[in-house]
Each structure stands twice: as C-alpha cells, then as structure tokens.
Design a protein around this motif. Structure first.
Motif, PDB file in Angstrom:
ATOM      1  N   ASP A  29      48.818  49.711 -32.469  1.00  0.00           N
ATOM      2  CA  ASP A  29      49.621  50.147 -33.620  1.00  0.00           C
ATOM      3  C   ASP A  29      50.665  49.123 -34.045  1.00  0.00           C
ATOM      4  O   ASP A  29      51.373  49.333 -35.027  1.00  0.00           O
ATOM      5  N   GLU A  39      49.367  44.689 -41.473  1.00  0.00           N
ATOM      6  CA  GLU A  39      48.114  45.168 -40.912  1.00  0.00           C
ATOM      7  C   GLU A  39      48.344  45.491 -39.441  1.00  0.00           C
ATOM      8  O   GLU A  39      49.167  44.856 -38.785  1.00  0.00           O
ATOM      9  N   ARG A  40      47.638  46.459 -38.926  1.00  0.00           N
ATOM     10  CA  ARG A  40      47.748  46.820 -37.517  1.00  0.00           C
ATOM     11  C   ARG A  40      46.975  45.817 -36.655  1.00  0.00           C
ATOM     12  O   ARG A  40      45.887  45.369 -37.029  1.00  0.00           O
ATOM     13  N   ASP A  43      43.442  46.876 -35.863  1.00  0.00           N
ATOM     14  CA  ASP A  43      42.447  46.637 -36.911  1.00  0.00           C
ATOM     15  C   ASP A  43      41.943  45.197 -36.864  1.00  0.00           C
ATOM     16  O   ASP A  43      40.749  44.939 -37.009  1.00  0.00           O
ATOM     17  N   SER A  46      39.724  44.683 -33.736  1.00  0.00           N
ATOM     18  CA  SER A  46      38.446  45.395 -33.779  1.00  0.00           C
ATOM     19  C   SER A  46      37.424  44.681 -34.655  1.00  0.00           C
ATOM     20  O   SER A  46      36.225  44.894 -34.505  1.00  0.00           O
ATOM     21  N   ARG A  47      37.863  43.815 -35.560  1.00  0.00           N
ATOM     22  CA  ARG A  47      36.937  43.071 -36.423  1.00  0.00           C
ATOM     23  C   ARG A  47      36.276  41.903 -35.710  1.00  0.00           C
ATOM     24  O   ARG A  47      35.159  41.532 -36.040  1.00  0.00           O
ATOM     25  N   SER A  68      42.835  40.432 -42.128  1.00  0.00           N
ATOM     26  CA  SER A  68      42.170  40.603 -43.424  1.00  0.00           C
ATOM     27  C   SER A  68      42.627  39.551 -44.419  1.00  0.00           C
ATOM     28  O   SER A  68      43.424  38.662 -44.108  1.00  0.00           O
TER      29      SER A  68
END
Length: 95
Positions: A29, A39-40, A43, A46-47, A68
């Motif tokens: 988080d 952005e977390r 996230d 996980s990419r 991202s």
C-alpha cells in the motif's frame, strides 16, 4: 531515484531471498510519488516482479520496471532517438 526513496528504504530492511508476494503483503500500500501522480508499490511490483528477489537491488529494479506511464514525461517524445527504419514515428513538434 527520488520517487522510490521510501520503497528503497523498505527493500533494504528485508531479509533476502524474499518473494514478491511477501513484499506486496508487507508494503504494497506504500504510495510512490511519480511525476504525473501516485501509484501503489504493490501495483508496480505485481506488473513485473519475479517470484523471488535475491537482493534489495533486484526488488528495486522490479519496482522501477513496473511503474505505469505516470512515471514518464510526454509519451513518445525523444529528441535524440531516430525512428527505426520501416516505422512511422510521432509527428515532429516544435516549440
């Protein structure tokens, strides 16, 4: 890089090897401050994260790789890279 300074500190505190899932569970988080928003960490990891990281540097590289497009400036802009043969690149913009 400044945007990952909190995450870098967290990566240094883990015992390695460690799974991506464990990092995401612990600090997923955490908000990364990016040039065009936030952005977390979970996230981003996980990419691009592999199953297991062998070092803090591996985890940091995965986080850099997984952020991202909020982490970049103008999309498709470069004043240095030529367009590859056979490709149509973006139209030139003059300021």
């Amino acid at each position: 890089m400044r945007m990952l300074s909190n995450a870098t500190d967290a990566f240094q505190s883990y015992d390695y090897p460690i799974s991506a899932e464990e990092i995401i569970e612990s600090d997923g988080d955490m908000e990364l401050e990016l040039p065009n928003g936030t952005e977390r960490l979970g996230d981003a990891l996980s990419r691009s994260a592999p199953e297991t990281f062998e070092s803090a540097e591996d985890a940091e590289f995965a986080a850099f790789s997984g952020v991202s497009s909020k982490a970049i400036g103008r999309k498709g802009y470069s004043d240095r890279d030529p367009i590859c043969m056979g490709e149509d690149g973006p139209e030139e913009v003059s300021f």
